[in-house]
Write a protein that holds these residues in place. Structure first.
Motif, PDB file in Angstrom:
ATOM      1  N   GLN A  28      56.264  31.771  43.151  1.00  0.00           N
ATOM      2  CA  GLN A  28      54.951  31.149  43.351  1.00  0.00           C
ATOM      3  C   GLN A  28      55.101  29.686  43.736  1.00  0.00           C
ATOM      4  O   GLN A  28      54.427  29.205  44.647  1.00  0.00           O
ATOM      5  CB  GLN A  28      54.103  31.246  42.081  1.00  0.00           C
ATOM      6  CG  GLN A  28      53.533  32.613  41.827  1.00  0.00           C
ATOM      7  CD  GLN A  28      52.809  32.699  40.504  1.00  0.00           C
ATOM      8  OE1 GLN A  28      53.159  32.017  39.540  1.00  0.00           O
ATOM      9  NE2 GLN A  28      51.798  33.541  40.443  1.00  0.00           N
TER      10      GLN A  28
ATOM     11  N   GLN B 284      49.618  33.916  48.589  1.00  0.00           N
ATOM     12  CA  GLN B 284      49.413  34.577  47.295  1.00  0.00           C
ATOM     13  C   GLN B 284      49.356  36.091  47.466  1.00  0.00           C
ATOM     14  O   GLN B 284      49.906  36.835  46.657  1.00  0.00           O
ATOM     15  CB  GLN B 284      48.133  34.058  46.630  1.00  0.00           C
ATOM     16  CG  GLN B 284      47.957  34.545  45.209  1.00  0.00           C
ATOM     17  CD  GLN B 284      49.058  34.062  44.283  1.00  0.00           C
ATOM     18  OE1 GLN B 284      49.400  32.897  44.271  1.00  0.00           O
ATOM     19  NE2 GLN B 284      49.604  34.949  43.485  1.00  0.00           N
ATOM     20  N   GLU B 285      48.688  36.562  48.518  1.00  0.00           N
ATOM     21  CA  GLU B 285      48.629  38.006  48.777  1.00  0.00           C
ATOM     22  C   GLU B 285      50.017  38.571  49.048  1.00  0.00           C
ATOM     23  O   GLU B 285      50.367  39.646  48.547  1.00  0.00           O
ATOM     24  CB  GLU B 285      47.691  38.298  49.946  1.00  0.00           C
ATOM     25  CG  GLU B 285      46.228  38.123  49.603  1.00  0.00           C
ATOM     26  CD  GLU B 285      45.305  38.252  50.818  1.00  0.00           C
ATOM     27  OE1 GLU B 285      45.803  38.369  51.965  1.00  0.00           O
ATOM     28  OE2 GLU B 285      44.082  38.213  50.601  1.00  0.00           O
TER      29      GLU B 285
ATOM     30  N   ILE C 261      58.918  35.336  39.103  1.00  0.00           N
ATOM     31  CA  ILE C 261      57.610  35.259  39.754  1.00  0.00           C
ATOM     32  C   ILE C 261      57.143  33.806  39.839  1.00  0.00           C
ATOM     33  O   ILE C 261      56.670  33.354  40.882  1.00  0.00           O
ATOM     34  CB  ILE C 261      56.567  36.125  39.015  1.00  0.00           C
ATOM     35  CG1 ILE C 261      56.943  37.602  39.115  1.00  0.00           C
ATOM     36  CG2 ILE C 261      55.164  35.879  39.590  1.00  0.00           C
ATOM     37  CD1 ILE C 261      56.140  38.505  38.200  1.00  0.00           C
TER      38      ILE C 261
ATOM     39  N   ASP D 147      51.748  39.469  41.017  1.00  0.00           N
ATOM     40  CA  ASP D 147      50.596  38.982  40.258  1.00  0.00           C
ATOM     41  C   ASP D 147      50.807  39.162  38.752  1.00  0.00           C
ATOM     42  O   ASP D 147      49.871  39.136  37.969  1.00  0.00           O
ATOM     43  CB  ASP D 147      49.302  39.645  40.719  1.00  0.00           C
ATOM     44  CG  ASP D 147      49.297  41.159  40.539  1.00  0.00           C
ATOM     45  OD1 ASP D 147      50.314  41.724  40.089  1.00  0.00           O
ATOM     46  OD2 ASP D 147      48.273  41.783  40.866  1.00  0.00           O
ATOM     47  N   LYS D 148      52.073  39.328  38.374  1.00  0.00           N
ATOM     48  CA  LYS D 148      52.519  39.410  36.980  1.00  0.00           C
ATOM     49  C   LYS D 148      52.044  40.669  36.246  1.00  0.00           C
ATOM     50  O   LYS D 148      51.859  40.670  35.045  1.00  0.00           O
ATOM     51  CB  LYS D 148      52.100  38.158  36.191  1.00  0.00           C
ATOM     52  CG  LYS D 148      52.738  36.900  36.729  1.00  0.00           C
ATOM     53  CD  LYS D 148      52.400  35.689  35.897  1.00  0.00           C
ATOM     54  CE  LYS D 148      53.067  34.462  36.488  1.00  0.00           C
ATOM     55  NZ  LYS D 148      52.777  33.268  35.727  1.00  0.00           N
ATOM     56  N   THR D 149      51.902  41.766  37.004  1.00  0.00           N
ATOM     57  CA  THR D 149      51.571  43.049  36.403  1.00  0.00           C
ATOM     58  C   THR D 149      52.867  43.801  36.126  1.00  0.00           C
ATOM     59  O   THR D 149      53.669  44.013  37.033  1.00  0.00           O
ATOM     60  CB  THR D 149      50.681  43.885  37.346  1.00  0.00           C
ATOM     61  OG1 THR D 149      49.477  43.161  37.611  1.00  0.00           O
ATOM     62  CG2 THR D 149      50.343  45.230  36.738  1.00  0.00           C
TER      63      THR D 149
ATOM     64  N   THR E 212      54.888  43.199  39.668  1.00  0.00           N
ATOM     65  CA  THR E 212      54.381  42.777  40.959  1.00  0.00           C
ATOM     66  C   THR E 212      54.207  41.265  40.887  1.00  0.00           C
ATOM     67  O   THR E 212      54.222  40.684  39.797  1.00  0.00           O
ATOM     68  CB  THR E 212      53.030  43.446  41.288  1.00  0.00           C
ATOM     69  OG1 THR E 212      52.102  43.146  40.246  1.00  0.00           O
ATOM     70  CG2 THR E 212      53.181  44.951  41.437  1.00  0.00           C
TER      71      THR E 212
ATOM     72  N   SER F 205      51.885  38.806  45.820  1.00  0.00           N
ATOM     73  CA  SER F 205      51.403  39.908  44.982  1.00  0.00           C
ATOM     74  C   SER F 205      51.988  41.252  45.395  1.00  0.00           C
ATOM     75  O   SER F 205      52.091  42.163  44.583  1.00  0.00           O
ATOM     76  CB  SER F 205      49.879  39.985  45.025  1.00  0.00           C
ATOM     77  OG  SER F 205      49.320  38.852  44.421  1.00  0.00           O
ATOM     78  N   LYS F 206      52.375  41.370  46.663  1.00  0.00           N
ATOM     79  CA  LYS F 206      52.941  42.628  47.166  1.00  0.00           C
ATOM     80  C   LYS F 206      54.432  42.761  46.851  1.00  0.00           C
ATOM     81  O   LYS F 206      54.984  43.854  46.945  1.00  0.00           O
ATOM     82  CB  LYS F 206      52.729  42.726  48.673  1.00  0.00           C
ATOM     83  CG  LYS F 206      51.275  42.856  49.065  1.00  0.00           C
ATOM     84  CD  LYS F 206      51.116  42.827  50.570  1.00  0.00           C
ATOM     85  CE  LYS F 206      49.648  42.810  50.952  1.00  0.00           C
ATOM     86  NZ  LYS F 206      49.473  42.626  52.399  1.00  0.00           N
TER      87      LYS F 206
END
Length: 102
Positions: free
Chosen positions: A89, A25-26, A85, A49-51, A47, A29-30
């Motif tokens: 995932q 997951q980390e 994303i 993490d869906k930002t 990113t 996120s990168k």
């Protein structure tokens, strides 16, 4: 009755699996994902993490008389990025959670 050695081994495996999931997951996120509308008039950068980090709109698509088209292009680009994303995932973290009840 299950012996304690088997239970301890199962706990160690579960902890290892949890650590691998967190690392996956980390790493996700990168990563950066770029969603695109048709003809790439609009691109949306995220990113893992869906930002939403950036939204680019090419000037040739901006028509004050047709704001709906621009809105549609933005929605398509954002949804494309989010879909990428989700697939990433499922590919990275999903292998650890497959078959687990939620």
């Amino acid at each position: 009755m299950m012996n304690m050695g088997n239970m301890q081994q199962m706990m160690k495996q579960a902890q290892k699996l949890q650590k691998q999931m967190v690392e996956a997951q980390e790493n996700l996120s990168k990563q950066e994902f770029v969603g695109k509308s048709p003809q790439e008039y609009v691109t949306a950068s995220f990113t893992g993490d869906k930002t939403l980090k950036n939204l680019e709109i090419k000037s040739e698509i901006v028509d004050p008389e047709d704001v709906d088209l621009l809105s549609d292009m933005i929605v398509m680009a954002v949804n494309d990025g989010l879909t990428q994303i989700t697939k990433a995932q499922e590919a990275s973290v999903g292998k650890y959670t497959k078959g687990l009840p939620f």
